[in-house]
Write a protein that holds these residues in place. Structure first.
Motif, PDB file in Angstrom:
ATOM      1  N   GLU A  57      -0.933  -9.642   1.151  1.00 21.05           N
ATOM      2  CA  GLU A  57      -2.128  -8.800   1.019  1.00 21.05           C
ATOM      3  C   GLU A  57      -3.407  -9.600   1.302  1.00 21.05           C
ATOM      4  O   GLU A  57      -4.343  -9.089   1.924  1.00 21.05           O
ATOM      5  CB  GLU A  57      -2.149  -8.197  -0.394  1.00 21.05           C
ATOM      6  N   GLU A  82       5.171  -3.536   1.709  1.00 16.45           N
ATOM      7  CA  GLU A  82       4.363  -2.577   0.938  1.00 16.45           C
ATOM      8  C   GLU A  82       2.898  -2.743   1.304  1.00 16.45           C
ATOM      9  O   GLU A  82       2.155  -1.771   1.484  1.00 16.45           O
ATOM     10  CB  GLU A  82       4.522  -2.840  -0.559  1.00 16.45           C
ATOM     11  N   ALA A  83       2.495  -4.014   1.425  1.00 17.88           N
ATOM     12  CA  ALA A  83       1.086  -4.287   1.746  1.00 17.88           C
ATOM     13  C   ALA A  83       0.751  -3.838   3.167  1.00 17.88           C
ATOM     14  O   ALA A  83      -0.308  -3.242   3.392  1.00 17.88           O
ATOM     15  CB  ALA A  83       0.801  -5.781   1.575  1.00 17.88           C
ATOM     16  N   GLN A  85       2.080  -1.463   4.797  1.00 22.01           N
ATOM     17  CA  GLN A  85       2.023   0.011   4.776  1.00 22.01           C
ATOM     18  C   GLN A  85       0.683   0.471   4.181  1.00 22.01           C
ATOM     19  O   GLN A  85       0.024   1.353   4.716  1.00 22.01           O
ATOM     20  CB  GLN A  85       3.194   0.537   3.955  1.00 22.01           C
ATOM     21  N   LYS A  86       0.318  -0.187   3.086  1.00 25.48           N
ATOM     22  CA  LYS A  86      -0.948   0.170   2.422  1.00 25.48           C
ATOM     23  C   LYS A  86      -2.141  -0.005   3.366  1.00 25.48           C
ATOM     24  O   LYS A  86      -3.055   0.808   3.369  1.00 25.48           O
ATOM     25  CB  LYS A  86      -1.099  -0.729   1.182  1.00 25.48           C
ATOM     26  N   TRP A  87      -2.095  -1.069   4.172  1.00 30.75           N
ATOM     27  CA  TRP A  87      -3.225  -1.353   5.062  1.00 30.75           C
ATOM     28  C   TRP A  87      -3.050  -0.699   6.442  1.00 30.75           C
ATOM     29  O   TRP A  87      -3.826  -0.936   7.361  1.00 30.75           O
ATOM     30  CB  TRP A  87      -3.417  -2.869   5.208  1.00 30.75           C
TER      31      TRP A  87
END
Ligand code: NAD
Length: 306
Positions: A57, A82-83, A85-87
């Motif tokens: 992240e 996950e990171a 995808q988040k960004w």
């Protein structure tokens, strides 16, 4: 506006030139896979990486323009998915490029282990000609157990069949069609552990596969088994492996991957004569390197241009 591509690790020159010559790209190379230059990271639209570049992240927060990461590897475990995808960053890999090389290294370790090549090599170099101390086993007619019948596991299985071995496999997620096409019986994990004379792991690193070979599973193994791991180190509990080695349960072990890499110079694994170790070189052939760079360049081109 040109798309900025930051290459953070080794990348084939031909594929570099292919991208570099394209008018839509500005291609920058960094020689520090673990420490990416901030001035390029902040404006990069794509990163071309290998496993030495860890994506987390903190890095993504800095890379404000980033749209795409392509890792020239099979595994994704150096990337926080996950990171990404988040960004909103797309992640791709080049799994087909490594199949042949990783299967070949698996077999290099199997043959080394069953013929005791490493010990013979050491003895000859030391001027020691006690041939009787080096004995092996024949593979033909024995059973090869595969855990993870994906791309690499399937190729390893075909080579085992060419040696005249009976191949059995455990892979709860693979289609029946693959087992049928390869003429391999689908067994439970326990059954594979109990029947294999040679056992190799070809699974991804996940929460489920972490330490999937630990003290309780070692109990099931044939005494005198040959054990190979070229997938990810976290699959095997190394303390429990050393315990099984101390008890003399294993004929020999071949490892390319470790719980912690690089392997510590204090690791107990270094103390056994029947353990063959390589430094995570499953994808390190010239051919896999060229193929991975080429596949990555084509994927990048398709993402931004096609
Ligand atoms: P793949 O995705 O094609 O195959 C993995 C298989 O494992 C799949 O069929 C999947 O269904 C199966 N699987 C997943 N979870 C499982 C579980 N809990 N139990 C049993 N099977 C399970 O991957 P691949 O390209 O064949 O790569 C296999 C492994 O090899 C990966 O971990 C990859 O990172 C590693 N690898 C290592 C090197 C190296 O340098 N040593 C090189 C290439 C790949």
């Amino acid at each position: 506006m040109k798309k900025k591509i930051l290459i953070t690790d080794r990348f084939a020159q031909d594929s570099f030139l292919y991208l570099h010559q394209h008018s839509q790209f500005e291609v920058v190379r960094s020689d520090h896979p673990q420490h990416l230059p901030l001035e390029h990271l902040v404006s990069a639209h794509a990163l071309l990486i290998r496993s030495r570049t860890k994506i987390d992240e903190e890095l993504l927060k800095k890379a404000r323009q980033l749209q795409l990461i392509i890792t020239c590897t099979s595994g994704f475990d150096h990337i926080d998915l996950e990171a990404t995808q988040k960004w909103g960053v797309t992640v791709m890999h080049t799994p087909s490029a490594n199949i042949e090389s990783a299967a070949q290294l698996t077999w290099a370790l199997v043959l080394n282990c069953v013929n005791n090549i490493h010990q013979g090599h050491k003895m000859v170099k030391a001027g020691d000609w006690q041939r009787d101390l080096i004995t092996g086993i024949e593979l033909s007619g024995r059973t090869y157990g595969i855990v993870g019948l994906g791309r690499i596991g399937s190729r390893v299985a075909q080579i085992a069949q060419a040696f005249g071995m009976n191949v059995v496999a455990y892979d709860p997620y693979q289609d029946d069609e693959v087992f049928e096409r390869l003429k391999i019986p689908r067994l439970s994990y326990e059954e594979v552990l109990k029947t294999a004379d040679v056992l190799s792991f070809h699974v991804p690193k996940t929460l489920e596969t972490e330490h999937m070979l630990n003290r309780s599973q070692f109990e099931y193994l044939h005494r005198g088994i040959v054990l190979i791991n070229t997938s990810r180190g976290s699959i095997i509990n190394e303390n429990d492996l050393c315990e099984a080695l101390e008890k003399g349960w294993l004929r020999s072990v071949g490892l390319d991957v470790y719980e912690k890499e690089p392997l510590s110079r204090n690791s107990n694994l270094l103390s056994y004569n029947n353990v063959v170790l390589t430094p995570h070189i499953g994808a390190n052939t010239e051919d896999a390197f060229f193929k991975a760079s080429q596949v990555a360049a084509n994927k990048l081109m398709a993402f931004f241009i096609d």
